[in-house]
Design an enzyme around this catalytic site. Structure first.
Site, PDB file in Angstrom:
ATOM      1  N   LEU A 134     -53.719  -1.765 -61.129  1.00  0.00           N
ATOM      2  CA  LEU A 134     -53.456  -2.588 -62.304  1.00  0.00           C
ATOM      3  C   LEU A 134     -53.362  -4.061 -61.931  1.00  0.00           C
ATOM      4  O   LEU A 134     -53.778  -4.936 -62.695  1.00  0.00           O
ATOM      5  CB  LEU A 134     -52.200  -2.115 -63.041  1.00  0.00           C
ATOM      6  CG  LEU A 134     -52.495  -1.059 -64.115  1.00  0.00           C
ATOM      7  CD1 LEU A 134     -52.908   0.272 -63.491  1.00  0.00           C
ATOM      8  CD2 LEU A 134     -51.303  -0.850 -65.039  1.00  0.00           C
ATOM      9  N   VAL A 180     -50.512   3.537 -55.655  1.00  0.00           N
ATOM     10  CA  VAL A 180     -51.944   3.288 -55.867  1.00  0.00           C
ATOM     11  C   VAL A 180     -52.165   2.612 -57.213  1.00  0.00           C
ATOM     12  O   VAL A 180     -52.922   1.634 -57.326  1.00  0.00           O
ATOM     13  CB  VAL A 180     -52.748   4.603 -55.770  1.00  0.00           C
ATOM     14  CG1 VAL A 180     -54.224   4.344 -56.069  1.00  0.00           C
ATOM     15  CG2 VAL A 180     -52.602   5.231 -54.387  1.00  0.00           C
ATOM     16  N   CYS A 181     -51.484   3.107 -58.239  1.00  0.00           N
ATOM     17  CA  CYS A 181     -51.638   2.545 -59.583  1.00  0.00           C
ATOM     18  C   CYS A 181     -51.200   1.084 -59.633  1.00  0.00           C
ATOM     19  O   CYS A 181     -51.809   0.263 -60.323  1.00  0.00           O
ATOM     20  CB  CYS A 181     -50.825   3.348 -60.592  1.00  0.00           C
ATOM     21  SG  CYS A 181     -51.185   5.102 -60.603  1.00  0.00           S
ATOM     22  N   THR A 182     -50.145   0.764 -58.902  1.00  0.00           N
ATOM     23  CA  THR A 182     -49.662  -0.612 -58.875  1.00  0.00           C
ATOM     24  C   THR A 182     -50.751  -1.549 -58.358  1.00  0.00           C
ATOM     25  O   THR A 182     -50.989  -2.620 -58.925  1.00  0.00           O
ATOM     26  CB  THR A 182     -48.400  -0.717 -58.001  1.00  0.00           C
ATOM     27  OG1 THR A 182     -47.389   0.147 -58.527  1.00  0.00           O
ATOM     28  CG2 THR A 182     -47.868  -2.141 -57.960  1.00  0.00           C
TER      29      THR A 182
END
Length: 213
Positions: free
Chosen positions: A50, A45-47
């Site tokens: 960002l 999810v973070c990938t």
């Protein structure tokens, strides 16, 4: 631990980042800031988040906004992960990620919520104005990715309502009609302040075209 509330001063700090060591206030300068946390590097999810923030670089610049991110991983991990972000999301990382292994900054901003996770930050978002005041706070669980269109929309609304004596209605987008605050009585609405006129729906609900469009 104190919780940051709207209108509070955003705490200053010194920290290592993927762009070198910074003092937060010096780095922010006279810009607006979107300061957001992610639970951990090399996570799916973070990938995507960002990558999306990097792709919006031009939109942030238009609004005088600097994004900055943080997790409790170290800077070297951040740098290694950045290549994955560029490869999978199509936009190279173009803003700093803070390394916060000792969790000092995360604790300063109350980004660790023990009932959700004792070791990782939740998905916090702080919109901070050029005077270093906290203007908006969002908190998402680790499993829910953020909506950066909403973050941009909120910045547009904050900047508009700072510049003009108006409020934004539900689902407002840049260019839509806005609301004249109820503190101004209908008989006191002046052409000077609202030159495009207004529509009275109720005595307390008056709309006017967005003043800077």
């Amino acid at each position: 631990m104190a919780h940051l509330r709207l209108g509070d001063d955003a705490p200053n700090f010194n920290a290592p980042t993927t762009d070198g060591d910074i003092n937060f206030y010096d780095w922010a300068g006279d810009n607006w800031v979107v300061f957001f946390s992610h639970p951990a590097d090399f996570t799916p999810v973070c990938t995507t988040e960002l990558g999306r923030a990097a792709a919006l670089n031009g939109e942030f610049q238009k609004r005088g906004v600097k994004p900055i991110c943080i997790s409790v991983d170290n800077v070297e991990d951040h740098k290694a992960w950045a290549s994955d972000i560029g490869e999978t999301q199509g936009t190279a990382l173009n803003f700093p990620i803070i390394g916060d292994e000792d969790k000092k900054v995360a604790e300063l901003y109350d980004m660790i919520h023990p009932n959700a996770a004792t070791t990782h930050t939740v998905r916090s978002v702080f919109i901070i104005d050029p005077k270093k005041k906290v203007r908006l706070v969002l908190t998402y669980p680790a499993s829910v990715g953020r909506n950066f269109d909403e973050i941009l929309r909120a910045i547009d609304a904050l900047q508009l309502t700072d510049a003009y004596n108006v409020a934004t209605p539900v689902d407002w987008k840049d260019g839509d009609d806005v609301i004249i605050p109820p503190s101004i009585k209908t008989q006191d609405i002046s052409e000077k302040d609202y030159p495009k006129g207004f529509t009275e729906i109720k005595p307390y609900l008056r709309t006017t075209p967005q003043p800077n469009k």
